[in-house]
Scaffold this active site. Structure first.
Site, PDB file in Angstrom:
ATOM      1  N   HIS A 101       5.102 -24.866   6.418  1.00 48.44           N
ATOM      2  CA  HIS A 101       6.421 -24.937   5.772  1.00 48.44           C
ATOM      3  C   HIS A 101       7.178 -26.225   6.140  1.00 48.44           C
ATOM      4  O   HIS A 101       8.092 -26.624   5.441  1.00 48.44           O
ATOM      5  CB  HIS A 101       7.255 -23.682   6.028  1.00 48.44           C
ATOM      6  CG  HIS A 101       7.800 -23.570   7.414  1.00 48.44           C
ATOM      7  ND1 HIS A 101       7.122 -22.977   8.437  1.00 48.44           N
ATOM      8  CD2 HIS A 101       8.966 -24.002   7.943  1.00 48.44           C
ATOM      9  CE1 HIS A 101       7.841 -23.035   9.528  1.00 48.44           C
ATOM     10  NE2 HIS A 101       8.967 -23.655   9.275  1.00 48.44           N
ATOM     11  N   HIS A 158       2.551 -28.024  12.648  1.00 48.91           N
ATOM     12  CA  HIS A 158       3.782 -28.752  12.311  1.00 48.91           C
ATOM     13  C   HIS A 158       3.817 -30.171  12.904  1.00 48.91           C
ATOM     14  O   HIS A 158       4.089 -31.144  12.207  1.00 48.91           O
ATOM     15  CB  HIS A 158       5.016 -27.996  12.807  1.00 48.91           C
ATOM     16  CG  HIS A 158       5.063 -26.569  12.357  1.00 48.91           C
ATOM     17  ND1 HIS A 158       4.651 -26.175  11.113  1.00 48.91           N
ATOM     18  CD2 HIS A 158       5.474 -25.434  12.976  1.00 48.91           C
ATOM     19  CE1 HIS A 158       4.803 -24.861  10.985  1.00 48.91           C
ATOM     20  NE2 HIS A 158       5.292 -24.390  12.114  1.00 48.91           N
ATOM     21  N   ASP A 181       0.429 -22.745  18.135  1.00 49.94           N
ATOM     22  CA  ASP A 181       1.451 -22.237  17.226  1.00 49.94           C
ATOM     23  C   ASP A 181       2.264 -23.358  16.571  1.00 49.94           C
ATOM     24  O   ASP A 181       2.700 -23.215  15.428  1.00 49.94           O
ATOM     25  CB  ASP A 181       2.397 -21.317  18.025  1.00 49.94           C
ATOM     26  CG  ASP A 181       3.102 -20.318  17.134  1.00 49.94           C
ATOM     27  OD1 ASP A 181       2.456 -19.826  16.191  1.00 49.94           O
ATOM     28  OD2 ASP A 181       4.284 -20.045  17.368  1.00 49.94           O
ATOM     29  N   ARG A 237       0.823  -1.231   0.000  1.00 48.01           N
ATOM     30  CA  ARG A 237       0.000   0.000   0.000  1.00 48.01           C
ATOM     31  C   ARG A 237       0.849   1.269   0.000  1.00 48.01           C
ATOM     32  O   ARG A 237       0.344   2.336   0.330  1.00 48.01           O
ATOM     33  CB  ARG A 237      -0.938  -0.026   1.201  1.00 48.01           C
ATOM     34  CG  ARG A 237      -0.238  -0.113   2.533  1.00 48.01           C
ATOM     35  CD  ARG A 237      -1.245  -0.083   3.659  1.00 48.01           C
ATOM     36  NE  ARG A 237      -0.679  -0.633   4.888  1.00 48.01           N
ATOM     37  CZ  ARG A 237      -1.362  -0.813   5.990  1.00 48.01           C
ATOM     38  NH1 ARG A 237      -2.621  -0.500   6.046  1.00 48.01           N
ATOM     39  NH2 ARG A 237      -0.782  -1.321   7.069  1.00 48.01           N
ATOM     40  N   LYS A 292      10.085 -29.261   3.937  1.00 54.36           N
ATOM     41  CA  LYS A 292      11.442 -29.603   4.386  1.00 54.36           C
ATOM     42  C   LYS A 292      11.893 -30.908   3.746  1.00 54.36           C
ATOM     43  O   LYS A 292      11.123 -31.857   3.647  1.00 54.36           O
ATOM     44  CB  LYS A 292      11.486 -29.755   5.914  1.00 54.36           C
ATOM     45  CG  LYS A 292      11.470 -28.444   6.663  1.00 54.36           C
ATOM     46  CD  LYS A 292      11.539 -28.711   8.156  1.00 54.36           C
ATOM     47  CE  LYS A 292      11.417 -27.441   8.957  1.00 54.36           C
ATOM     48  NZ  LYS A 292      12.617 -26.607   8.959  1.00 54.36           N
ATOM     49  N   GLU A 333      12.877 -25.685  20.535  1.00 54.88           N
ATOM     50  CA  GLU A 333      13.448 -24.394  20.141  1.00 54.88           C
ATOM     51  C   GLU A 333      14.329 -23.889  21.280  1.00 54.88           C
ATOM     52  O   GLU A 333      13.991 -24.063  22.451  1.00 54.88           O
ATOM     53  CB  GLU A 333      12.338 -23.377  19.886  1.00 54.88           C
ATOM     54  CG  GLU A 333      11.358 -23.784  18.807  1.00 54.88           C
ATOM     55  CD  GLU A 333      10.225 -22.768  18.672  1.00 54.88           C
ATOM     56  OE1 GLU A 333      10.350 -21.860  17.871  1.00 54.88           O
ATOM     57  OE2 GLU A 333       9.238 -22.897  19.412  1.00 54.88           O
TER      58      GLU A 333
END
Ligand code: NAP
Length: 489
Positions: free
Chosen positions: A177, A239, A234, A50, A181, A215
């Site tokens: 995603h 996943h 999340d 924009r 992989k 993580e």
């Protein structure tokens, strides 16, 4: 379903082209595809945002993205080729009249229009309305949706309904995603191209399965966003559930999109519900407190920037999943994911059953279980843990645990491992939906997760704390210990 010409050039249109995902992942992935000649020579990249930008300013911004986010050294002729494909279109996404500007640029006679919604989901409705208003959508047009597809069943249905008003399901590509992989793809090869595994992949030989996505990082400035969802929404809903379905599904008849997705859906339908009656036995929620990562002190979840000290959002979750079907009877799948854990590691570990009798008792009292470890990151590869005799003569037979280790980076040292987004973008251009999530999969998965969330809400138990830099709350160890098992560490 329209027949798909996989060799047709595309107008690959990114809505939100100046955003983080586009600059960090999409534009660099398109560069990598162009570098290895996987973009059709007539394919164009249309950026929608924009801001008042000249074509030159836009190209300069995209050049900067390449210089900042492509890890390898840039090849100047590829950079120029890619930049020449770019076109900028200014659209305020909530103003339908402005979509005629896109209509003027695209060329659906010659090219397939792939619309990548790289924006927050609340804008999907505006974009769909705008595309519809400008009569841009044809049966060949595709749409790529980024996660999150909702935060529960109801909101995911709303998003899916919004998109379905303009696109049919065979035009929709929902991204996870993880499905792009290399090692996740390799799961299919491992399972369905090796008879030793196809014939040893059920309750007769497998004791249990562990799926870990650990993580090391904390919230990284996303506290507000993360606190509304938590680790279960999340990471698990998408996943971990996707990995679980690929490990557990029946052999698909072929590699076509719906063949694979039908099998994944059957697994989701067979998940035993977790409710208020069994949630305490089957799940552990955790929240990190201050601790040390690689020797350096780090704050707790509640003390992170913008943190609300009374939050009960989980940064860690472990779940025992039971799949009520013939193949997996009495074979639990243990899922575990969290932030600020000891190390960054994603892997699937298949534990095979113990042998019924040990003839090597004199030298090895308890024969360990064979394990197949599928490392998703870092250092993607496959390991088999097995017993061997230690060479030599003398009294008795000495055994030792040994590893058959196939590291992708060593075994395929001359092959560059592509980023997940490169594969997924290419598949959207080729019209192959097998690596994308179908509506019924997303909604089924949310239904199962909602039941856990409802049970946690009713039990009103706060998450258990764990020091940053550890493997999560002690209760997570107990979750497996109750079943006579322990986590792979
Ligand atoms: P982002 O940085 O906020 O980018 C979104 C873009 O949308 C911004 O550039 C913003 O433009 C634009 N936008 C917002 N409202 C607009 C409007 N009315 N008209 C035109 N443009 C508008 O977000 P992101 O991190 O790229 O994420 C995009 C999507 O991908 C989200 O759904 C996210 O959950 C998902 N995702 C992101 C990542 C990641 O690594 N970033 C990973 C997985 C999934 P302005 O700059 O003008 O505000």
């Amino acid at each position: 379903m329209p027949s798909i010409d996989t060799n047709k050039p595309c107008d690959f249109t990114i809505f939100g082209v100046l955003g983080d995902l586009s600059r960090r992942k999409l534009i660099p992935s398109l560069y990598q595809l162009d570098r290895v000649a996987l973009l059709h020579e007539d394919t164009r990249i249309i950026g929608v945002a924009r801001h008042q930008l000249s074509q030159e300013d836009f190209v300069a911004k995209m050049r900067d993205s390449l210089e900042t986010f492509v890890n390898d050294s840039l090849e100047p002729d590829v950079v120029e080729r890619l930049l020449n494909r770019l076109h900028y279109v200014l659209i305020n996404l909530d103003v339908p009249e402005e979509y005629s500007r896109l209509q003027e640029v695209i060329d659906q006679e010659q090219r397939v229009l792939v619309n990548y919604f790289s924006v927050a989901p609340f804008l999907f409705d505006d974009i769909c309305k705008g595309l519809d208003y400008a009569a841009i959508v044809t049966p060949e047009t595709r749409v790529v949706l980024e996660k999150p597809i909702g935060r529960d069943l109801e909101t995911s249905q709303e998003i899916n309904d919004t998109v379905a008003r303009v696109f049919t399901e065979d035009q929709v590509y929902r991204i996870d995603h993880y499905l792009g992989k290399e090692t996740v793809m390799n799961l299919l090869a491992l399972r369905f191209a090796n008879s030793i595994f196809t014939t040893n992949w059920d309750h007769n030989t497998i004791d249990h399965v562990q799926i870990t996505v650990a993580e090391e990082v904390g919230i990284e400035g996303r506290w507000g966003y993360f606190d509304k969802s938590g680790q279960t929404r999340d990471m698990v809903q998408n996943h971990l559930m996707q990995i679980l379905t690929l490990v557990a599904m029946e052999p698909p008849v072929n590699m076509h999109g719906d063949s694979i997705r039908n099998e994944k859906l059957k697994v989701l339908k067979a998940l035993r519900p977790i409710t208020i009656d069994n949630v305490d036995d089957k799940t552990v929620r955790g929240q990190y407190k201050a601790g040390f990562i690689k020797g350096k002190p780090v704050p707790g979840y509640l003390e992170e920037e913008d943190g609300n000290p009374s939050s009960a959002t989980e940064s860690f979750v472990a779940i025992r999943v039971d799949i009520d079907n013939w193949r997996w009877a009495d074979v639990p799948f243990y899922l575990r994911t969290g932030k600020r854990l000891t190390t960054k590691r994603s892997e699937v570990v298949i534990y095979f059953k113990r042998l019924p009798h040990n003839i090597f008792k004199d030298s090895y009292k308890h024969l360990p279980q064979n394990k197949l470890v599928i490392r998703l990151q870092p250092d993607e590869g496959v390991e088999i843990v097995m017993m061997n005799k230690v060479p030599g003569i003398g009294k008795g037979i000495k055994l030792q645990k040994t590893l058959l280790d196939l590291s992708f980076s060593e075994a395929f040292s001359d092959v560059r491992i592509a980023d997940a987004y490169e594969r997924l973008i290419l598949e959207t251009m080729h019209g192959n939906q097998s690596l994308f999530i179908r509506r019924d999969e997303v909604e089924r998965s949310w239904k199962w997760i909602d039941s856990i969330q409802d049970a946690w809400a009713s039990s009103n138990e706060p998450p258990r704390s764990y020091p940053a830099g550890t493997w999560g709350p002690v209760a997570s160890v107990a979750l497996l210990a109750r079943d006579g098992r322990e986590w792979e560490e």
